[in-house]
Design a protein around this motif. Structure first.
Motif, mmCIF file in Angstrom:
data_model
loop_
_atom_site.group_PDB
_atom_site.id
_atom_site.type_symbol
_atom_site.label_atom_id
_atom_site.label_comp_id
_atom_site.label_asym_id
_atom_site.label_seq_id
_atom_site.Cartn_x
_atom_site.Cartn_y
_atom_site.Cartn_z
ATOM 1 N N VAL A 140 -22.190 65.187 10.941
ATOM 2 C CA VAL A 140 -20.782 65.052 10.550
ATOM 3 C C VAL A 140 -20.415 63.588 10.343
ATOM 4 O O VAL A 140 -19.761 63.229 9.354
ATOM 5 C CB VAL A 140 -19.859 65.698 11.606
ATOM 6 C CG1 VAL A 140 -18.395 65.399 11.292
ATOM 7 C CG2 VAL A 140 -20.081 67.203 11.653
ATOM 8 N N CYS A 166 -17.043 69.005 7.670
ATOM 9 C CA CYS A 166 -17.081 69.611 9.010
ATOM 10 C C CYS A 166 -17.951 70.867 9.021
ATOM 11 O O CYS A 166 -18.783 71.057 9.921
ATOM 12 C CB CYS A 166 -15.678 69.951 9.482
ATOM 13 S SG CYS A 166 -14.681 68.536 9.941
ATOM 14 N N LEU A 402 -15.577 74.309 14.801
ATOM 15 C CA LEU A 402 -14.579 74.081 13.759
ATOM 16 C C LEU A 402 -13.161 74.448 14.182
ATOM 17 O O LEU A 402 -12.200 74.025 13.544
ATOM 18 C CB LEU A 402 -14.929 74.906 12.507
ATOM 19 C CG LEU A 402 -16.208 74.548 11.764
ATOM 20 C CD1 LEU A 402 -16.403 75.495 10.591
ATOM 21 C CD2 LEU A 402 -16.183 73.119 11.271
ATOM 22 N N SER A 409 -16.551 69.071 15.743
ATOM 23 C CA SER A 409 -16.701 68.513 14.398
ATOM 24 C C SER A 409 -15.419 67.837 13.931
ATOM 25 O O SER A 409 -15.452 66.827 13.227
ATOM 26 C CB SER A 409 -17.094 69.609 13.403
ATOM 27 O OG SER A 409 -18.393 70.048 13.653
ATOM 28 N N LEU A 410 -14.278 68.401 14.314
ATOM 29 C CA LEU A 410 -12.985 67.827 13.927
ATOM 30 C C LEU A 410 -12.818 66.440 14.541
ATOM 31 O O LEU A 410 -12.352 65.505 13.881
ATOM 32 C CB LEU A 410 -11.845 68.743 14.383
ATOM 33 C CG LEU A 410 -11.997 70.239 14.063
ATOM 34 C CD1 LEU A 410 -10.814 71.020 14.617
ATOM 35 C CD2 LEU A 410 -12.113 70.457 12.565
#
Length: 457
Positions: A140, A166, A402, A409-410
């Motif tokens: 990422v 993402c 997510l 990932s955010l």
């Protein structure tokens, strides 16, 4: 009911931010001793001295942990879990070689002249990184640093750009060699090679679904993913293709060595992980980034991550032991078997929804070591194929990377994104990809034969 209260106590402590391993260990010790006191007080004769009851209760609670050293020793002897530190080391070494940068640069220009081409190249690079490193954070961040500025420069829609990065970065959770699949292989006690082979189809289905979504959105709303003009300085199209192949071949070779040796039955996942470590070091030498300092840094980082995983595993082992001894498993099994509708499908749908919701708040490792062991006895009773069930859980756990508000990932992307990119834009961007993951999860659940699996043992 002690086990159920214990479960929700641990869940609450995790949500408010207590360290995972210490939470599991502390909660299990407290409730284990409490169960000992409760049992002694329940069966004590009237008139027994309080001091004696307290002494017997303490002894009964502590005795519950007599077999804990044997459980820890069994974990240490697991050949399946040996693959975890080696795959982590392989991923970190490849991260330091600049592999992602070279792949993104070449494929970005290769697909740039197609509408949505840079987003498509990001998905393809994410797939290659997933199959060669499996490190979500590294994927990422690498794509966020390199691909996101390019997409924003050429007026890509910010939500589409961030969502693509993402989602592509999380492919390492389902595409082998995945740490999640190794952990689930240990929890389910099924061959990791079987999980790796079964995960390839659903993983590639996700990749295709992402690409189709990008193409459709780009076609319907042409301003969301415009064409990038050709760059004459990079030579002819033929030269760009050759350059892209040169960048792809090393990582593709490593994927074939690692996964090919498992699928061909030549090596176990643990042995192929060792091959992957050697291959990663060879690639580092080819990319001229090899040094003793780099290997030392990668080794230290691998030890830190591995220690975290095994610390959680030991705490979770204590937790599951106390949960089982206090009757929690029986209550869960009874509740699951009492679900409305068909027993099997009622159980599967309920567990998938529960794991999806829990993924909003807690990490995949906690879910794998705490929630999944509670579900396995029920699944066995219902005759559910453990490989198929494990793949469903792995795909569901991938979604947890997510889902707001705690999707890793955010956070990774927000940490490396340009100043103009807001958290709300990243949240909006991942929503279509979460829906895609749920749709593919549904296909694997209800039509497993498409992916060469069966729902029944």
């Amino acid at each position: 009911m002690i086990g159920i209260v214990m479960f929700f106590t641990a869940l609450f402590m995790l949500i408010i931010g207590f360290p995972v391993a210490f939470t599991f260990a502390a909660v299990s010790v407290f409730f284990g001793i409490f169960a000992g006191f409760l049992e002694v007080f329940s069966y004590s004769e009237e008139g027994t001295a309080l001091a004696q009851l307290l002494s017997e209760g303490w002894a009964e609670g502590i005795a519950m942990f007599d077999y804990m050293p044997f459980r820890i020793f069994a974990i240490q002897q697991s050949t399946i879990l040996m693959a975890i530190p080696m795959f982590i080391f392989m991923g970190i070494v490849l991260q330091k070689t600049g592999l992602a940068e070279k792949l993104l640069e070449s494929m970005g220009f290769l697909f740039g002249e197609i509408r949505g081409g840079v987003a498509i190249s990001t998905v393809l690079v994410g797939t290659l990184l997933a199959a060669s490193t499996g490190v979500v954070g590294a994927s990422v961040v690498a794509m966020g640093v390199i691909s996101l500025p390019v997409m924003l420069k050429y007026k890509y829609n910010t939500e589409l750009a961030t969502g693509t990065i993402c989602a592509s970065g999380t492919l390492g959770q389902i595409i082998p060699p995945s740490i999640v699949l190794i952990i689930l292989g240990d929890v389910f006690q099924v061959p990791v090679g079987d999980l790796f082979a079964s995960a390839v189809g659903p993983g590639l289905a996700l990749v295709c679904a992402y690409i189709v979504f990008i193409l459709v959105v780009s076609f319907i709303k042409k301003d969301m993913a415009p064409v990038i003009p050709a760059d004459p300085s990079r030579g002819s199209k033929k030269k760009q293709v050759i350059r892209a192949l040169i960048d792809i071949i090393p990582s593709l070779t490593l994927i074939i060595l690692v996964l090919g040796s498992i699928f061909a039955g030549v090596a176990t996942p643990t042995e192929s992980a060792a091959v992957g470590c050697i291959g990663a070091i060879v690639l580092a030498a080819l990319y001229k980034t090899f040094s003793i300092k780099m290997v030392k840094e990668a080794a230290l980082e691998s030890v830190k991550i591995t220690s975290m995983v095994f610390g959680i595993l030991i705490g979770a082992t204590a937790f599951s032991m106390v949960f089982s001894y206090t009757g929690g498993e029986e209550i869960v099994e009874h509740a699951m078997m009492s679900l409305p509708g068909d027993d099997k499908w009622g159980f599967v749908i309920f567990t998938m929804l529960a794991i999806l919701i829990l993924g909003f708040f807690i990490d995949f490792i906690e879910i794998s070591y705490i929630i999944v062991p509670i579900l396995i006895p029920v699944a066995e009773t219902l005759g559910i194929n453990p490989v198929w069930f494990a793949i469903l859980i792995a795909m569901n756990l991938q979604t947890s990377f997510l889902t707001p508000p705690f999707g890793f990932s955010l956070f990774y992307l927000k940490g490396c994104a340009p100043a103009g990119v807001t958290t709300s834009q990243i949240y909006k961007g991942v929503l279509p990809f979460i829906i895609i993951q749920v749709i593919v999860l549904g296909l694997v659940a209800f039509y497993p034969e498409i992916f060469g699996m069966s729902a029944d043992i």
